[in-house]
Every structure is written in C-alpha cells, then in structure tokens.
Motif scaffolding. Structure first.
Motif, mmCIF file in Angstrom:
data_model
loop_
_atom_site.group_PDB
_atom_site.id
_atom_site.type_symbol
_atom_site.label_atom_id
_atom_site.label_comp_id
_atom_site.label_asym_id
_atom_site.label_seq_id
_atom_site.Cartn_x
_atom_site.Cartn_y
_atom_site.Cartn_z
ATOM 1 N N TYR A 225 30.573 15.193 72.114
ATOM 2 C CA TYR A 225 29.769 14.228 72.888
ATOM 3 C C TYR A 225 30.367 13.086 73.126
ATOM 4 C CZ TYR A 225 26.054 10.590 73.451
ATOM 5 O OH TYR A 225 25.337 9.584 73.859
ATOM 6 N N HIS B 52 23.269 2.137 80.473
ATOM 7 C CA HIS B 52 23.885 3.273 80.262
ATOM 8 C C HIS B 52 23.163 4.645 80.752
ATOM 9 C CE1 HIS B 52 26.298 6.075 77.369
ATOM 10 N NE2 HIS B 52 25.209 6.786 77.790
ATOM 11 N N GLU B 53 21.986 4.678 80.655
ATOM 12 C CA GLU B 53 21.321 5.710 81.210
ATOM 13 C C GLU B 53 21.157 5.652 82.672
ATOM 14 O OE1 GLU B 53 20.697 8.255 79.408
ATOM 15 O OE2 GLU B 53 20.639 7.270 77.471
ATOM 16 N N GLU C 186 30.178 10.853 79.401
ATOM 17 C CA GLU C 186 29.949 9.848 78.548
ATOM 18 C C GLU C 186 30.783 8.841 78.307
ATOM 19 O OE1 GLU C 186 27.016 9.394 77.103
ATOM 20 O OE2 GLU C 186 26.046 11.259 77.488
ATOM 21 N N HIS D 286 24.069 7.477 84.118
ATOM 22 C CA HIS D 286 23.808 8.704 84.259
ATOM 23 C C HIS D 286 23.037 9.382 85.471
ATOM 24 C CE1 HIS D 286 25.904 9.676 80.553
ATOM 25 N NE2 HIS D 286 25.158 9.296 79.822
ATOM 26 N N ALA E 117 30.132 6.357 80.960
ATOM 27 C CA ALA E 117 28.742 5.630 80.787
ATOM 28 C C ALA E 117 29.085 4.435 79.487
ATOM 29 C CB ALA E 117 27.855 6.357 80.385
HETATM 30 ZN ZN LIG Z 1 25.216 8.902 77.623
#
Ligand SMILES: [Zn+2]
Length: 179
Positions: free
Chosen positions: A146, A117-118, A152, A121, A155
C-alpha cells in the motif's frame, strides 16, 4: 512454473486475464456502493475548506463528492477469491476514493489534508479512467504494498507538499506525473 518478480511481497502478479475477470465485478460493486450512499454525498466545495481552491479548480471542487462514514466501504475481494489483497482489505485507512466520490471517516470531518489526498485520487481516476486506474492501483499494491504503491506515493507526496504550504496546481501535477 511461475517466476518471481524482482520485488514485491507476493510471488505472482495478477495476470491481465485475472484482471479482466474481476474488473466488471469491481465496477459493479463500485456502482452499487455509490448508489447506496447517493443520499449522503456532499460536494467538496460545500465543505468550505479554505486552502483546497488554491490547488484544485472550481469545477473539480464542485463535482467531487465526499461521504462521511463510520466504516469505509472496501470491496470484498477475498470473498471473490482474490485473497492476495487481504492486507489491503484489512487496512485501517482514513479515506478511500471511487471515481469522483471519496469516503472518509467521520472523525476526519475537518481534516483538510485528507480531503486533499483523496482529491488527488479523484484526479487520478479522472485522467486514467476506471479500468486503467484499477489496473495500476492493483498492480502497485501487489508489487510494492500500500504505502509504496505509485498512485499512493503520488498522493502522499502531494499531501506532504500541501502540509508544507507549498502552492501548486495539483491537477497539473498529477497529469504530469501520469504522462
Ligand atoms: Zn490514498
């Protein structure tokens, strides 16, 4: 008189002038934060996760960095007068990414999906560049909150596909979605 956006929890969105006012401060905070943790970074490739190389290039895994922390570093936006992001500041997240470095909570050390996930980003930051990333991220938070903010959603959707064991080029996916 201020007009309300069609959707969103806040009555007014941040203006470009406000963004320009806070952007240098935010970049400075990110720079200081990354320098403060420079001694604790590890490359993602060094963590030895088996599936990440199926989705990300060797260059990305060798250049992206991870820092294990007890508390995620979140910019003190409300102390700068940006109180509209207070929900975000208080949010309980597992990870957060600044440029090519992400921070994750120590207890997620072996969680490959959070690393995945990161990394999404990290690719967003790389493709958009810091200014555009932060502008879009802030705009998404304000307008949708969020979990429904577009960067997001991208992701989390990719993470769900990763969990479902679909195989795809994650960097290409992000590039397509941002184009
Ligand atoms: Zn995220």
């Amino acid at each position: 008189m201020l007009t309300r956006p069609l959707f969103g929890r806040h009555s007014t969105a941040m203006t470009p002038e406000e963004f320009q006012k806070f952007y240098p401060r935010l970049l400075g905070w990110i720079d200081t934060t990354l320098k403060a943790h420079a001694g604790n970074t590890q490359t993602v490739v060094s963590r030895g996760f088996p599936r990440l190389p199926l989705y990300f290039s060797a260059d990305t895994l060798a250049s992206a960095k991870v820092v294990l922390v007890d508390q995620l570093p979140i910019p003190p936006l409300s102390s700068w007068g940006l109180t509209r992001f207070v929900d975000f500041e208080r949010g309980d997240f597992s990870g957060i990414t600044y440029l090519n470095t992400f921070f994750i909570k120590r207890d997620e050390l072996r969680n490959e999906a959070i690393h995945f996930h990161e990394l999404i980003h990290v690719i967003q930051w790389r493709i958009l560049g810091p200014e555009q990333f932060l502008r879009l991220y802030a705009d998404g938070l304000e307008r949708f909150g969020y979990s429904d903010s577009p960067l997001e959603v991208m992701a989390y959707d990719a993470e769900a596909a990763f969990m479902a064991e679909d195989i795809f080029d994650a960097e290409q996916l992000v590039a397509q979605k941002l184009s």
